[in-house]
Structures are given as C-alpha cells and as structure tokens.
Design a protein around this motif. Structure first.
Motif, mmCIF file in Angstrom:
data_model
loop_
_atom_site.group_PDB
_atom_site.id
_atom_site.type_symbol
_atom_site.label_atom_id
_atom_site.label_comp_id
_atom_site.label_asym_id
_atom_site.label_seq_id
_atom_site.Cartn_x
_atom_site.Cartn_y
_atom_site.Cartn_z
ATOM 1 N N GLY A 1 22.602 109.770 45.814
ATOM 2 C CA GLY A 1 21.439 110.247 46.544
ATOM 3 C C GLY A 1 20.181 109.546 46.088
ATOM 4 N N PRO A 2 19.053 109.789 46.770
ATOM 5 C CA PRO A 2 17.795 109.121 46.439
ATOM 6 C C PRO A 2 17.349 109.355 45.006
ATOM 7 C CG PRO A 2 17.643 110.199 48.581
ATOM 8 C CD PRO A 2 18.926 110.655 47.957
ATOM 9 N N PHE A 3 16.849 108.277 44.392
ATOM 10 C CA PHE A 3 16.191 108.263 43.090
ATOM 11 C C PHE A 3 17.129 108.439 41.903
ATOM 12 C CE2 PHE A 3 12.721 110.226 45.878
ATOM 13 C CZ PHE A 3 12.350 108.990 46.372
ATOM 14 N N GLN A 4 18.408 108.273 42.132
ATOM 15 C CA GLN A 4 19.383 108.373 41.056
ATOM 16 C C GLN A 4 19.199 107.216 40.082
ATOM 17 O OE1 GLN A 4 23.365 108.190 42.520
ATOM 18 N NE2 GLN A 4 24.141 109.577 40.969
ATOM 19 N N VAL A 5 19.136 107.517 38.794
ATOM 20 C CA VAL A 5 18.901 106.503 37.762
ATOM 21 C C VAL A 5 20.222 105.843 37.356
ATOM 22 C CG1 VAL A 5 18.112 106.136 35.392
ATOM 23 C CG2 VAL A 5 16.849 107.663 36.899
ATOM 24 N N GLY A 6 20.160 104.547 37.057
ATOM 25 C CA GLY A 6 21.337 103.844 36.546
ATOM 26 C C GLY A 6 22.418 103.604 37.562
ATOM 27 N N GLN A 7 22.067 103.690 38.838
ATOM 28 C CA GLN A 7 23.066 103.573 39.894
ATOM 29 C C GLN A 7 22.737 102.379 40.782
ATOM 30 O OE1 GLN A 7 25.812 105.883 40.615
ATOM 31 N NE2 GLN A 7 26.392 104.114 41.829
ATOM 32 N N GLU B 1 19.629 95.204 20.173
ATOM 33 C CA GLU B 1 18.929 94.885 21.425
ATOM 34 C C GLU B 1 19.786 95.295 22.618
ATOM 35 O OE1 GLU B 1 16.954 91.053 23.809
ATOM 36 O OE2 GLU B 1 18.157 90.711 21.990
ATOM 37 N N ASP B 2 19.285 96.265 23.381
ATOM 38 C CA ASP B 2 19.984 96.762 24.566
ATOM 39 C C ASP B 2 19.398 96.063 25.794
ATOM 40 O OD1 ASP B 2 21.321 98.147 26.495
ATOM 41 O OD2 ASP B 2 20.560 100.123 25.961
ATOM 42 N N ASP B 3 20.149 95.123 26.345
ATOM 43 C CA ASP B 3 19.672 94.321 27.482
ATOM 44 C C ASP B 3 20.418 94.774 28.734
ATOM 45 O OD1 ASP B 3 18.017 92.392 28.554
ATOM 46 O OD2 ASP B 3 19.388 90.741 28.161
ATOM 47 N N TYR B 4 20.133 95.988 29.157
ATOM 48 C CA TYR B 4 21.007 96.683 30.105
ATOM 49 C C TYR B 4 20.838 96.274 31.566
ATOM 50 C CZ TYR B 4 16.830 99.488 30.993
ATOM 51 O OH TYR B 4 15.561 99.885 31.319
ATOM 52 N N ASP B 5 19.666 95.758 31.987
ATOM 53 C CA ASP B 5 19.526 95.374 33.400
ATOM 54 C C ASP B 5 18.584 94.190 33.576
ATOM 55 O OD1 ASP B 5 17.043 96.481 32.996
ATOM 56 O OD2 ASP B 5 17.102 97.851 34.700
ATOM 57 N N SER B 6 18.727 93.213 32.707
ATOM 58 C CA SER B 6 17.802 92.073 32.699
ATOM 59 C C SER B 6 17.968 91.153 33.904
ATOM 60 C CB SER B 6 18.005 91.266 31.418
ATOM 61 O OG SER B 6 19.352 90.812 31.333
ATOM 62 N N GLU B 7 19.047 91.313 34.664
ATOM 63 C CA GLU B 7 19.302 90.396 35.784
ATOM 64 C C GLU B 7 18.264 90.517 36.896
ATOM 65 O OE1 GLU B 7 23.058 90.786 33.591
ATOM 66 O OE2 GLU B 7 21.641 92.255 34.395
ATOM 67 N N TYR B 8 17.600 91.672 36.994
ATOM 68 C CA TYR B 8 16.684 91.884 38.107
ATOM 69 C C TYR B 8 15.240 91.912 37.629
ATOM 70 C CZ TYR B 8 20.973 92.981 40.542
ATOM 71 O OH TYR B 8 22.227 92.899 41.080
ATOM 72 N N ARG B 9 14.508 90.854 37.945
ATOM 73 C CA ARG B 9 13.082 90.765 37.653
ATOM 74 C C ARG B 9 12.429 90.197 38.900
ATOM 75 N NH1 ARG B 9 10.926 91.983 33.081
ATOM 76 N NH2 ARG B 9 8.704 91.596 32.832
ATOM 77 N N TYR B 10 11.271 90.747 39.310
ATOM 78 C CA TYR B 10 10.760 90.481 40.649
ATOM 79 C C TYR B 10 9.516 89.606 40.712
ATOM 80 C CZ TYR B 10 13.970 94.346 41.133
ATOM 81 O OH TYR B 10 15.079 95.145 41.049
ATOM 82 N N ASP B 11 8.677 89.635 39.712
ATOM 83 C CA ASP B 11 7.430 88.873 39.767
ATOM 84 C C ASP B 11 7.446 87.647 38.868
ATOM 85 O OD1 ASP B 11 6.375 90.696 41.561
ATOM 86 O OD2 ASP B 11 5.591 91.981 39.967
ATOM 87 N N SER B 12 8.537 87.429 38.160
ATOM 88 C CA SER B 12 8.631 86.275 37.268
ATOM 89 C C SER B 12 10.097 85.987 36.991
ATOM 90 C CB SER B 12 7.896 86.559 35.952
ATOM 91 O OG SER B 12 8.542 87.608 35.239
ATOM 92 N N MET B 13 10.327 84.917 36.260
ATOM 93 C CA MET B 13 11.686 84.602 35.849
ATOM 94 C C MET B 13 12.155 85.638 34.826
ATOM 95 S SD MET B 13 12.665 81.914 37.475
ATOM 96 C CE MET B 13 14.028 81.257 36.517
ATOM 97 N N LYS C 1 25.523 98.106 35.455
ATOM 98 C CA LYS C 1 24.299 98.192 36.265
ATOM 99 C C LYS C 1 24.295 97.182 37.405
ATOM 100 C CE LYS C 1 22.363 101.347 33.648
ATOM 101 N NZ LYS C 1 23.493 101.547 32.732
ATOM 102 N N VAL C 2 25.062 96.109 37.269
ATOM 103 C CA VAL C 2 25.122 95.087 38.308
ATOM 104 C C VAL C 2 26.295 95.341 39.248
ATOM 105 C CG1 VAL C 2 25.410 92.620 38.768
ATOM 106 C CG2 VAL C 2 24.036 93.381 36.827
ATOM 107 N N MET C 3 27.408 95.775 38.686
ATOM 108 C CA MET C 3 28.631 95.952 39.461
ATOM 109 C C MET C 3 28.727 97.395 39.974
ATOM 110 S SD MET C 3 30.272 92.947 39.065
ATOM 111 C CE MET C 3 32.047 93.163 39.018
ATOM 112 N N PHE C 4 29.377 98.254 39.205
ATOM 113 C CA PHE C 4 29.483 99.672 39.548
ATOM 114 C C PHE C 4 29.745 100.449 38.262
ATOM 115 C CE2 PHE C 4 33.424 97.427 40.391
ATOM 116 C CZ PHE C 4 34.386 98.144 39.691
ATOM 117 N N PRO C 5 29.200 101.669 38.132
ATOM 118 C CA PRO C 5 29.233 102.401 36.860
ATOM 119 C C PRO C 5 30.621 102.663 36.309
ATOM 120 C CG PRO C 5 27.610 103.377 38.327
ATOM 121 C CD PRO C 5 28.368 102.364 39.137
#
Length: 488
Positions: free
Chosen positions: A128-134, A298-310, A332-336
């Motif tokens: 549903g809307p606004f679900q975190v980590g999905q 270092e927890d790099d859990y969703d670094s693949e998505y950045r919108y205003d820079s590399m 976070k990229v594939m499915f939980p």
C-alpha cells in the motif's frame, strides 16, 4: 459433520471425536487431531480406554482405514498404548505433567528479555501507499526471474543439494566484487565477500564477531531500529549520536563515548533522514576508528538510487586501515523476500566471520545464489536499476509536490535526494505512532519517525516510502494522511 457418542467403552467419549467431510484435511488427520488435542487438554486421562477402530469407524460412518491410520500414529507417538487382549488405551505415562502450567518465572537470557515484544510493523503487513523498504514489486521482471529459476531447476546438479561454503557461492561473490568495484568504489576481492540472508543477518554477524557483551557502539540518532535490536540481543550498549545535515556528528560521538568499540552508520543515504555524510565527517570517522581501535559498520542499503547527482562512493573505499565492514543487500532493488545480501570483510577477519556464520546457519541457500548470479551476469540487474531510477524519481517529485501543497510550511522534508523514502517532520504533531496506527484503517502504511530514536527527545513525523506507491495513489494518499494527522 459426524461425532462419536457410542456405548460401552465409547461412553467416555460423548461428542469428543468429530470428523467433517467438507474439510480438505484428511479424515485420519482429523481423528488424530481430535484425540491428541483432548489428551493434551486432559479431557481424556491416562489409562482411559478408547473404542476399537471398528467401533469408532461405525459410529463416525466412515471407512475403518482412516481410523486405523490415526490410531497407528497415536500409538507411534506414545499417546495411545495397546494391551494384549484388553484393547487400546490412553497411554498410562501421560499423567499430571501434561496438564501442568508453568508457575513462577521462566528464566531466559537478559539480552533476549531486553528486546521489545515482537510485532510485525504495520507498514509490512500489506502492500500500500508509503510503505517503507518496499520496492515496486509489480515492475520487477518476474518473467525473466522465473525463466532463470526454471533453468536452474532443469540443470540442477547434486552439488547444489549439498551444504555449501559458509562464505557463499564463489561465482556470485565474483559478480558482486566486480559490481562493487565499478559502481560503489569499494576496494575488495571476491575472497572478502560473504553472502548472507539479507542485511539484518549481516548486522547481527558483525555484532557477534566484533563486539563483546557490555561493549559500547555508536548508532545514528535517529537511526535504523533493527540495529538497536541487534545490539541489545548481543548485550551491547547503543550510544545514540546525533545526525545533522552532514551525517553522524563524529565530534559529539567522541564526547559521548570516545572508547566505543564500533560505529554503525549509513553514510550514503542515512535512515531515516536520508542525509549523506560529508567528506570531512567521513575522514573524521575513519580517523577516530583508527585511533580508538574501533570498527565501522557501513550499511549501504539503497545506494543504487540517487536522483540529483551520481551515486556517492562508499566510505569503505576511503579506508586505508581495514576498519570498515561494508554491508549491502539486493532486497531493496529486487524484492524483500529474496533475503540475499553481502558483507565485505577485511581480509584478516574473513576466517572469524566464516566460523561465526557456520555456527549460526552453516551456509546460504544455493538456489537463490545461483539464480542471482545469472541475473547479474546476463545484465538484468543493471537494466532493472536503470529502468526503475526514473520511475522512482518521478514518484519522489510528485510526493514532494503533494506534501508541500497539503502541509505547506508545517512540514519539513528530509532525505529526498536518494533512495525510496523521505522523512517528514510535522510541527504540532503529538503522537506519530498513534496516527500511523490510525492510518492503517485507510490502507496507508506509515512508519512513525519517533520509533527511530532511542534517546529521550524523539521528533515527531513519518518516514514515507514511495518505492511501491504508484504515482496515481500519491495525491489521494497525502490527503488521507492529512486527515489522519488532523484527527490526532
């Protein structure tokens, strides 16, 4: 539905044993369950005779075979006993102990008792809307994944059925090492990579290997709530260190606990505030770790998505003293439910991590590793990231616009430059957890921001995920959110 209420020996069993032909559960299992439940509840007592299989079958108006099968199972498990020439009875060894209820305290380890009661977060209960980590699971290339799974099943060898290496499948580790070197600036070889069942197992493993019970560790304030749990479970003390626009405040961390054994950080996209740790803070953190003999996780859990820079390079790539343990995940990229992540371990710690992993669960599952390897090798992983980046960017833009339209200056937004969530502080909000619980009635899955704090002064607001929130759902979702907040 029929029940047993026969005569003679059966008079002790009025309406106790029932079967229902409408159920999918086999008849023998219904009979077995009825007897077992009533024995455990002490409705049937030790030494009490039970009807013959023939008699019970006649009373239940069923074939004798299900009854024979049920009796055989009850005899095998010790609930029944057979006496030559006398018949079948409830086992005489089942006395008062089966009915006994625990009295007094039931001791468990202090660190286990210190954990909060298990509750599945409301935002994890349903899509549903606004679900975190999905992530957007509807857009995941399921046909490609299914094809690779089918190929694996057809070609599976006996080796795939055996216990694997504690570190994981070599081919997948090679693929991950190549990806991390080119995409995240991580300095690593495949021999340093361990495959784990998601980032949470990685955090737990790092805690077990690096920290003793009673050790202190820095955590971001606010920060990822399951890091707090991992430390509690290990009997360690979490030291909340404030996070500002530059990330973890290293100077304050030193003042709070100079000799802490570790720091748990998410420098590329902090959870929940979404800030990026500045270069100066990164070097301060690395310097502190070297001087204190401490570790950085270092927890790099969703670094693949950045919108205003590399994408921001990993902290691990700046580490010249092998003080950083780097954690990543595919969930976070594939499915939980994939439950596949990885750790990059300093070379001198690899053996200790492998030994601890073997102690916990031996090795990761072969099937998901093999399929994920092919998914990466064939280029589907990189394509999926490229395809989803503009989709998430558009949802993020629409969400920000709608929040600004509905809440105006009363809302302060943070962490919208990357990832699949943003944080919203709301002035005048009294109880974000209460509002989050109420929002479930409107099928909104909010994460209360105050739940990410362990100090005494949590700020009120929400963490809003947009990964699995369709663009068409956002405007109405924000309006419903406003109504929920107004009723607080």
């Amino acid at each position: 539905m029929t029940g047993f209420s026969g005569i003679d020996m059966a008079t002790s069993f009025p309406n106790l044993i029932t079967v229902d032909r409408r159920l999918t559960k086999p008849l023998y299992r219904q009979i077995y369950d009825s007897f077992r439940t009533r024995i455990v509840r002490a409705e049937l007592r030790a030494g009490q005779p039970v009807p013959s299989s023939r008699e019970l079958a006649r009373e239940l108006r069923i074939s004798r075979l299900p009854v024979l099968n049920a009796y055989a199972q009850l005899l095998a498990e010790g609930y029944f006993e057979s006496r030559v020439g006398a018949g079948t009875f409830v086992a005489s060894g089942l006395g008062a102990e089966i009915r006994a209820t625990p009295s007094g305290e039931r001791p468990i380890a202090k660190h286990a008792a210190a954990l909060p009661k298990y509750e599945r977060p409301s935002w994890a209960a349903s899509l549903g809307p606004f679900q975190v980590g999905q992530p957007d699971v509807q857009s995941f290339p399921m046909e490609i994944w299914s094809r690779l799974v089918s190929q694996y099943a057809r070609r599976m060898r006996v080796k795939g059925l055996q216990y694997g290496e504690a570190m994981g499948l070599p081919e997948l580790r090679e693929a991950i090492a190549s990806y991390l070197r080119t995409s995240r600036g991580v300095h690593c070889e495949a021999a340093q990579i361990m495959i784990v069942n998601g980032s949470q197992q990685a955090l737990d493993l790092a805690t077990r290997v690096l920290l003793d019970a009673g050790s202190s560790a820095w955590v971001e304030e606010p920060g990822y709530w399951l890091v707090h749990h991992a430390l509690r479970a290990a009997g360690c003390r979490a030291v909340p260190v404030p996070v500002d626009a530059e990330g973890l405040d290293v100077a304050k961390g030193i003042r709070l606990s100079r000799k802490a054994r570790a720091a748990f950080v998410a420098p590329s996209h902090q959870y929940p505030l979404g800030v990026t740790m500045s270069a100066s803070r990164r070097f301060q953190l690395l310097e502190w770790a070297q001087r204190a003999g401490a570790w950085i996780i270092e927890d790099d859990y969703d670094s693949e998505y950045r919108y205003d820079s590399m994408p921001i390079a990993a902290l691990q790539g700046l580490d010249g003293n092998a003080r950083v343990i780097y954690i990543g995940t595919f969930s976070k990229v594939m499915f939980p439910s994939l439950r596949l992540g990885y750790i990059v371990i300093p070379p001198d710690l690899v053996e200790r991590f492998a030994a601890m992993r073997q102690c916990i669960d031996l090795c990761p599952s072969h099937a998901n590793q093999a399929v994920m390897t092919e998914f990466i090798r064939e280029g589907h992983f990189a394509r999926h990231i490229r395809r989803m980046r503009p989709v998430y960017a558009q949802r993020r833009r629409v969400l920000i616009e709608e929040l600004q339209r509905e809440f105006g200056d009363s809302a302060e937004l943070a962490g919208d430059a990357a990832g699949m969530h943003l944080a919203m502080f709301l002035r005048g909000l009294r109880n974000d957890r209460k509002v989050a619980a109420k929002a479930v009635e409107h099928s909104l899955w909010l994460s209360a921001l105050s739940a990410s704090y362990i100090g005494n002064a949590p700020r009120q607001g929400f963490v809003l995920g947009f990964g699995n929130t369709r663009e068409s759902q956002i405007a109405n979702g924000v309006r419903l959110l406003k109504k929920c907040v107004a009723s607080d």
